[in-house]
Design a protein around this motif. Structure first.
Motif, PDB file in Angstrom:
ATOM      1  N   UNK A 167     -88.323 -45.240 -18.176  1.00  0.00           N
ATOM      2  CA  UNK A 167     -87.401 -46.298 -18.616  1.00  0.00           C
ATOM      3  C   UNK A 167     -87.248 -47.335 -17.513  1.00  0.00           C
ATOM      4  N   UNK A 168     -86.577 -48.423 -17.852  1.00  0.00           N
ATOM      5  CA  UNK A 168     -86.257 -49.444 -16.852  1.00  0.00           C
ATOM      6  C   UNK A 168     -87.272 -50.560 -16.791  1.00  0.00           C
ATOM      7  N   UNK A 169     -88.324 -50.477 -17.607  1.00  0.00           N
ATOM      8  CA  UNK A 169     -89.386 -51.471 -17.519  1.00  0.00           C
ATOM      9  C   UNK A 169     -89.129 -52.778 -18.248  1.00  0.00           C
ATOM     10  N   UNK A 170     -88.055 -52.840 -19.020  1.00  0.00           N
ATOM     11  CA  UNK A 170     -87.841 -54.051 -19.825  1.00  0.00           C
ATOM     12  C   UNK A 170     -86.955 -55.069 -19.118  1.00  0.00           C
ATOM     13  N   UNK A 178     -90.977 -56.317 -28.278  1.00  0.00           N
ATOM     14  CA  UNK A 178     -89.573 -56.730 -28.295  1.00  0.00           C
ATOM     15  C   UNK A 178     -88.716 -55.792 -29.133  1.00  0.00           C
ATOM     16  N   UNK A 179     -87.654 -55.253 -28.517  1.00  0.00           N
ATOM     17  CA  UNK A 179     -86.670 -54.480 -29.278  1.00  0.00           C
ATOM     18  C   UNK A 179     -85.389 -55.301 -29.398  1.00  0.00           C
ATOM     19  N   UNK A 228     -92.230 -48.259 -24.712  1.00  0.00           N
ATOM     20  CA  UNK A 228     -93.098 -49.356 -24.310  1.00  0.00           C
ATOM     21  C   UNK A 228     -92.571 -50.753 -24.589  1.00  0.00           C
ATOM     22  N   UNK A 229     -91.358 -50.858 -25.095  1.00  0.00           N
ATOM     23  CA  UNK A 229     -90.812 -52.201 -25.312  1.00  0.00           C
ATOM     24  C   UNK A 229     -90.414 -52.789 -23.968  1.00  0.00           C
TER      25      UNK A 229
END
Lengths: 347, 347
Positions: free
Chosen positions: A62-65, A96-97, A157-158
């Motif tokens: 996590x944390x990639x967006x 995109x989420x 992957x968002x």
């Protein structure tokens, strides 16, 4: 493919294991993602346990967006802008989420219907995922659900998460405390036409965007930009590392989105360079922890039968000035202490 | 007369009874008032009990003052303005109490020295009472002490209470939630010279006052007024019952104080006419109750040995993303639940 309107039924299919969930989400499987989000939103203890285990397992992914909160009064064009901005991002290769925190859905007992209708163009995109606001529970619970849904989306992957909030109540503060960038939308106008901003919004805004800057609105949008920019300049905190500015956008004509997104990326780069992005996110997580603790402590106290019996009288006495707030607090705490000592389940 | 710098010694004189305190305060006896305030500020359980009994007894005689919070960055001229405004009020027949909430005094362990020196003219007035910031305890405790000191001053006949806060940390929010009117001071300037406002101040301000508008500053003060006024106009929440404006004052030349005070009185009249003053104060009292409850619940949890043992590890794990905030909260709450079941004293 599960571009269906309803969440997946909970009983009909065999329950996936923790490993199944993790694998499915990491593979970007939307059906598994949707099902994991229903776990996060469930109040069942076994669902909660599984959801937390899953979040723990997925944490390294996590944390990639880029996390962006988007707020503004009803009618300002939030959905339309998110639709256009989402499409802009998808076209540039982003996944995109779109999430939502809508406190009005708590009152009505139902989540926003038609999120995908309101964002029709984006909803049709393979690389976009639109999830309506969780409907159940209190605002603190909704904040947790949204925060955890965001993490699941990141693990899937968002790389851009847009969180819409309706600009009512405390929801903006909660959303601002889970994103990297908070965008406030306003309508075009000038002088006395300007609609003003809800209290608290200035403090949260990393940027103001004037929407609907198209056709005969263009001149008014430009005037609004100048006035908001001057106001932000006057009010800008000295020595701040980021000075909020004003963007002008048209979702209808797809103008201004590029400048808006570049500002968001510049903000992120600036935070990154100074090590502030990681710091901010860590601080947000620790605040979320304390907010859960605080919510739980207060709701336990409020739920204690002796406290419930006392509370209306106590609040009236304090409001009428017959009882000092401090003595009132002592009485509530004493009543709470006298509760039965049977072990209670952690909520 | 007890215009001495130090609070009255606690042991040397025989302790007054509850009735003595109440009578002395109602008679406007400053020595008794000062001694009652030391009770409010004391952490001793018997002092606290007496203080709360006194506040309860005096409650019918409180609420008569206009309560004004005054904030601004260091160097903006808070003391000088309060000195001048206090004198202006005393000359118009008011009895003025000046209190302070200074979170920096919490860190240094000492209250502001020289409050009476900084407000030399006002300190010499019979109808003014200056009390420095309480120094001990946490901010929540200081807020309670200041709130209760304000009530004692009202019972002693003071009809204007000015509460100074240094514009740092959370103290403005706390002060804004115990007054009727919150005034934010800024220095003169224009364009890029404007010093900007600390985050959160706009939301709290019922009015901005540009200080030091004298001599060669006059033109710059006037420019600042125009810029702040435009900014406040742009940002004004629609349909608010009060639109914050900008005053221009000089404590040196005693100009602008009349217009400033008239605005404060107009605000009060407006609130009164709409029944909002009583409503606001009731809501403030109830929030104070919940703030005490919240502080107590959290500080008990933090004080539990099992929680203390766990806390550093838990916060690190959350910050590092190894533990979800929700699971971390459950662990802290579980550790707290497992505390010894012996009855504990209410703090």
């Amino acid at each position: 493919m599960s571009r269906t309107r309803k969440p997946a039924p909970k009983i009909a299919r065999p329950a996936p294991s923790l490993a199944d969930y993790a694998k499915g989400i990491r593979a970007g499987n939307r059906a598994v993602l949707a099902r994991a989000i229903t776990l996060v939103e469930s109040s069942r203890a076994d669902h909660q346990a599984l959801a937390q285990a899953l979040l723990t397992k997925l944490a390294p992914h996590t944390g990639g967006a880029i996390r962006v909160g988007i707020s503004g009064a009803p009618g300002v064009g939030k959905s339309t802008l998110i639709d256009a901005l989402g499409l802009y991002l998808v076209k540039r290769g982003h996944k995109v989420a779109v999430l939502a925190v809508d406190p009005t859905s708590l009152r009505s007992g139902g989540s926003i219907l038609g999120d995908k209708t309101r964002m029709a163009r984006l909803a049709a995109e393979e690389n976009a995922y639109i999830r309506p606001s969780p409907a159940a529970g209190k605002l603190g619970g909704v904040a947790r659900m949204t925060r955890e849904t965001m993490l699941l989306c990141e693990a899937a992957g968002f790389d851009a998460v847009l969180i819409e909030t309706v600009g009512a109540g405390q929801s903006e503060t909660l959303v601002a405390d889970m994103v990297d960038f908070f965008l406030v939308l306003v309508l075009p106008g000038a002088g006395d036409e300007l609609q003003g901003l809800k209290k608290g919004m200035i403090e949260l805004a990393d940027m103001i965007a004037v929407t609907k800057a198209d056709g005969e609105n263009i001149a008014r949008a430009s005037a609004a930009r100048a006035e908001y920019a001057a106001a932000l300049h006057v009010l800008a905190e000295p020595h701040a590392h980021w000075k909020p500015g004003v963007a002008v956008v048209s979702a209808k004509e797809d103008t201004g989105l590029d400048a808006l997104w570049k500002a968001i990326e510049r903000h992120r780069m600036l935070l990154n360079e100074r090590g502030l992005l990681a710091e901010t996110r860590k601080a947000q997580s620790v605040r979320a922890l304390w907010s859960h603790v605080d919510d739980a402590l207060l709701s336990r106290l409020r739920a204690a039968p002796r406290v419930q019996a006392l509370l209306p009288k106590i609040e009236r006495a304090v409001a009428a000035g017959r009882l000092t707030p401090f003595l009132a607090a002592v009485r509530l705490l004493t009543a709470y202490e006298q509760r039965s000592a049977r072990p209670r389940k952690i909520k």
